[in-house]
Design an enzyme around this catalytic site. Structure first.
Site, PDB file in Angstrom:
ATOM      1  N   SER A 136      -1.025 -11.143  12.667  1.00 28.40           N
ATOM      2  CA  SER A 136      -2.058 -10.563  13.541  1.00 28.40           C
ATOM      3  C   SER A 136      -3.310 -11.408  13.452  1.00 28.40           C
ATOM      4  O   SER A 136      -3.578 -12.037  12.416  1.00 28.40           O
ATOM      5  CB  SER A 136      -2.385  -9.139  13.089  1.00 28.40           C
ATOM      6  OG  SER A 136      -3.558  -8.670  13.728  1.00 28.40           O
ATOM      7  N   TYR A 149      -5.448  -3.702   6.103  1.00 28.31           N
ATOM      8  CA  TYR A 149      -4.539  -4.122   7.184  1.00 28.31           C
ATOM      9  C   TYR A 149      -4.652  -5.631   7.400  1.00 28.31           C
ATOM     10  O   TYR A 149      -3.643  -6.352   7.411  1.00 28.31           O
ATOM     11  CB  TYR A 149      -4.842  -3.370   8.488  1.00 28.31           C
ATOM     12  CG  TYR A 149      -3.980  -3.885   9.627  1.00 28.31           C
ATOM     13  CD1 TYR A 149      -2.599  -3.731   9.603  1.00 28.31           C
ATOM     14  CD2 TYR A 149      -4.545  -4.572  10.709  1.00 28.31           C
ATOM     15  CE1 TYR A 149      -1.797  -4.239  10.622  1.00 28.31           C
ATOM     16  CE2 TYR A 149      -3.755  -5.074  11.728  1.00 28.31           C
ATOM     17  CZ  TYR A 149      -2.375  -4.907  11.676  1.00 28.31           C
ATOM     18  OH  TYR A 149      -1.582  -5.419  12.673  1.00 28.31           O
TER      19      TYR A 149
HETATM   20  P1  NDP Z   1       4.267   0.226  17.203  1.00 26.92           P
HETATM   21  O1  NDP Z   1       3.582   1.308  16.453  1.00 26.92           O
HETATM   22  O2  NDP Z   1       4.498   0.423  18.662  1.00 26.92           O
HETATM   23  O3  NDP Z   1       5.659  -0.149  16.498  1.00 26.92           O
HETATM   24  C1  NDP Z   1       5.730  -0.258  15.108  1.00 26.92           C
HETATM   25  C2  NDP Z   1       7.189  -0.328  14.670  1.00 26.92           C
HETATM   26  O4  NDP Z   1       7.219  -0.449  13.238  1.00 26.92           O
HETATM   27  C3  NDP Z   1       7.969   0.925  15.044  1.00 26.92           C
HETATM   28  O5  NDP Z   1       9.239   0.568  15.525  1.00 26.92           O
HETATM   29  C4  NDP Z   1       8.102   1.655  13.724  1.00 26.92           C
HETATM   30  O6  NDP Z   1       9.329   2.364  13.668  1.00 26.92           O
HETATM   31  C5  NDP Z   1       8.129   0.498  12.725  1.00 26.92           C
HETATM   32  N1  NDP Z   1       7.768   0.974  11.402  1.00 26.92           N
HETATM   33  C6  NDP Z   1       6.551   1.340  10.947  1.00 26.92           C
HETATM   34  N2  NDP Z   1       6.637   1.841   9.706  1.00 26.92           N
HETATM   35  C7  NDP Z   1       7.960   1.786   9.367  1.00 26.92           C
HETATM   36  C8  NDP Z   1       8.706   2.184   8.216  1.00 26.92           C
HETATM   37  N3  NDP Z   1       8.108   2.738   7.146  1.00 26.92           N
HETATM   38  N4  NDP Z   1      10.037   1.997   8.217  1.00 26.92           N
HETATM   39  C9  NDP Z   1      10.653   1.446   9.291  1.00 26.92           C
HETATM   40  N5  NDP Z   1      10.010   1.047  10.392  1.00 26.92           N
HETATM   41  C10 NDP Z   1       8.668   1.231  10.434  1.00 26.92           C
HETATM   42  O7  NDP Z   1       3.343  -1.066  16.970  1.00 26.92           O
HETATM   43  P2  NDP Z   1       3.469  -2.593  17.459  1.00 26.92           P
HETATM   44  O8  NDP Z   1       4.702  -2.833  18.222  1.00 26.92           O
HETATM   45  O9  NDP Z   1       2.176  -2.947  18.072  1.00 26.92           O
HETATM   46  O10 NDP Z   1       3.538  -3.309  16.049  1.00 26.92           O
HETATM   47  C11 NDP Z   1       4.546  -4.208  15.681  1.00 26.92           C
HETATM   48  C12 NDP Z   1       3.951  -5.225  14.735  1.00 26.92           C
HETATM   49  O11 NDP Z   1       2.939  -5.958  15.417  1.00 26.92           O
HETATM   50  C13 NDP Z   1       3.261  -4.619  13.512  1.00 26.92           C
HETATM   51  O12 NDP Z   1       3.571  -5.412  12.383  1.00 26.92           O
HETATM   52  C14 NDP Z   1       1.777  -4.720  13.859  1.00 26.92           C
HETATM   53  O13 NDP Z   1       0.982  -4.799  12.714  1.00 26.92           O
HETATM   54  C15 NDP Z   1       1.765  -6.009  14.640  1.00 26.92           C
HETATM   55  N6  NDP Z   1       0.645  -6.234  15.542  1.00 26.92           N
HETATM   56  C16 NDP Z   1       0.293  -5.323  16.503  1.00 26.92           C
HETATM   57  C17 NDP Z   1      -0.758  -5.597  17.357  1.00 26.92           C
HETATM   58  C18 NDP Z   1      -1.227  -4.627  18.367  1.00 26.92           C
HETATM   59  O14 NDP Z   1      -2.414  -4.708  18.769  1.00 26.92           O
HETATM   60  N7  NDP Z   1      -0.401  -3.712  18.834  1.00 26.92           N
HETATM   61  C19 NDP Z   1      -1.467  -6.881  17.304  1.00 26.92           C
HETATM   62  C20 NDP Z   1      -1.024  -7.755  16.256  1.00 26.92           C
HETATM   63  C21 NDP Z   1       0.002  -7.442  15.447  1.00 26.92           C
HETATM   64  P3  NDP Z   1       9.475   3.902  13.194  1.00 26.92           P
HETATM   65  O15 NDP Z   1       8.142   4.559  13.339  1.00 26.92           O
HETATM   66  O16 NDP Z   1      10.541   4.469  14.074  1.00 26.92           O
HETATM   67  O17 NDP Z   1       9.914   3.794  11.776  1.00 26.92           O
HETATM   68  C1  8X3 Z   2      -3.625  -5.620  15.614  1.00 31.84           C
HETATM   69  C2  8X3 Z   2      -4.757  -6.390  16.177  1.00 31.84           C
HETATM   70  O1  8X3 Z   2      -7.290  -6.583  16.198  1.00 31.84           O
HETATM   71  O2  8X3 Z   2      -6.333  -4.360  16.337  1.00 31.84           O
HETATM   72  O3  8X3 Z   2      -3.058  -6.352  14.578  1.00 31.84           O
HETATM   73  O4  8X3 Z   2      -6.300  -5.574  14.260  1.00 31.84           O
HETATM   74  S1  8X3 Z   2      -6.234  -5.691  15.707  1.00 31.84           S
END
Ligand code: NDP
Ligand code: 8X3
Length: 252
Positions: A136, A149
């Site tokens: 990220s 985070y």
């Molecule tokens: P979502 O919340 O839409 O998806 C997150 C996914 O992670 C879900 O499928 C969830 O599955 C899974 N997950 C979380 N905790 C667990 C757990 N304990 N066990 C198994 N699975 C888990 O978020 P995003 O798609 O946005 O996030 C995906 C990745 O991208 C993350 O690593 C996030 O930090 C990163 N990211 C996101 C950004 C954003 O702005 N959205 C920007 C930069 C990075 P379930 O809940 O079914 O277990």
């Molecule tokens: C998610 C991007 O800027 O919300 O990783 O932390 S930010």
């Protein structure tokens, strides 16, 4: 095409879109996450010969090991690991944050990612495969409330670069993708289900979409085999860096 990827966190957001992108292009996918109903929906849509669903909490390292041991034979030759499962919890400053939330972020974003990678490295080396870790911009740039985070994502960044060094000569490629503002369930999770807060954050911004990230991962995975993209940092045009803060007044 006879290629297989494993995507963690495939029940929502980036992970679900990545599975969709690769499977519609002919790959097999192992899809993981806690919400079994959403994984089953993927299987129902694409067929059990294209998607293997593995529902477990990624923080439960025994469950992870059992799920990996139970992967059916046609899915065992993994070419690509996408370490995507992760979350942010809270936006409070460190001094008023919840330690339990910090631990959950470390257990999910760091410890589980490391364990999954460790389990799959032998298979990936045998296949001259690839790893895409989802970092990220929060791991590159500090912002108030980013505390643990952002630190977990800085770990993902450095772990990815260090993996590259260790995997030198194996043919295994490693990339860390570092997105900025992207509309998924991320902010709903971060705010404990506050839909208004999530909608307000993304309103009028044209954020990155999950499909945008899936397309980048697809592109990275399909680069010519002699090329390794080390880092891919991307933001929506509506987001940019905003400098340093200065406090005026008495400091004790
Ligand atoms: P979502 O919340 O839409 O998806 C997150 C996914 O992670 C879900 O499928 C969830 O599955 C899974 N997950 C979380 N905790 C667990 C757990 N304990 N066990 C198994 N699975 C888990 O978020 P995003 O798609 O946005 O996030 C995906 C990745 O991208 C993350 O690593 C996030 O930090 C990163 N990211 C996101 C950004 C954003 O702005 N959205 C920007 C930069 C990075 P379930 O809940 O079914 O277990
Ligand atoms: C998610 C991007 O800027 O919300 O990783 O932390 S930010």
């Amino acid at each position: 095409m006879d290629r297989t990827l494993l995507v963690t966190g495939a029940t929502a957001g980036f992970g679900a879109a990545i599975v969709e992108r690769f499977v519609t292009a002919g790959w097999r996918a192992i899809a993981t996450g806690r919400r079994a109903d959403r994984l089953q929906a993927l299987v129902d849509r694409h067929g059990a010969d294209r998607i293997h669903a593995a529902a477990f909490d990624i923080r439960d390292l025994d469950a992870m090991q059992a799920a990996l041991a139970a992967i059916p034979a046609p899915f065992r030759d993994i070419d690509l690991l996408v370490n995507n499962a992760g979350l942010a919890l809270g936006t409070a400053p460190a001094q008023s944050s919840d330690l339990g939330q910090w631990r959950q972020m470390i257990d999910t974003n760091v410890t589980a990612l490391v364990a999954m990678t460790h389990h799959l490295l032998p298979a990936l080396i045998a296949r001259r495969g690839a790893i895409v870790n989802i970092g990220s911009i929060a791991g590159l740039y500090a912002y108030p409330g980013g505390n643990v985070y952002g630190a977990t994502k800085a770990f993902v960044d450095q772990f990815s670069l260090n993996l590259r060094s260790d995997l030198h000569g194996t043919g295994v490629r490693v990339t860390v993708v570092e997105p900025g503002l992207a509309e998924t369930e991320f902010t709903l999770v971060r705010t404990g289900g506050d839909r208004a807060a999530s909608d307000t954050l993304y309103a009028g911004t044209q954020p990155i979409t999950a499909a945008d990230i899936a397309e980048q991962v697809w592109w990275v995975a399909n680069l010519p085999p002699h090329l390794n993209l080390n880092r891919l940092e991307l933001m929506p045009v509506s987001q940019s860096l905003a400098g340093l803060q200065i406090h005026r007044g008495t400091t004790p």
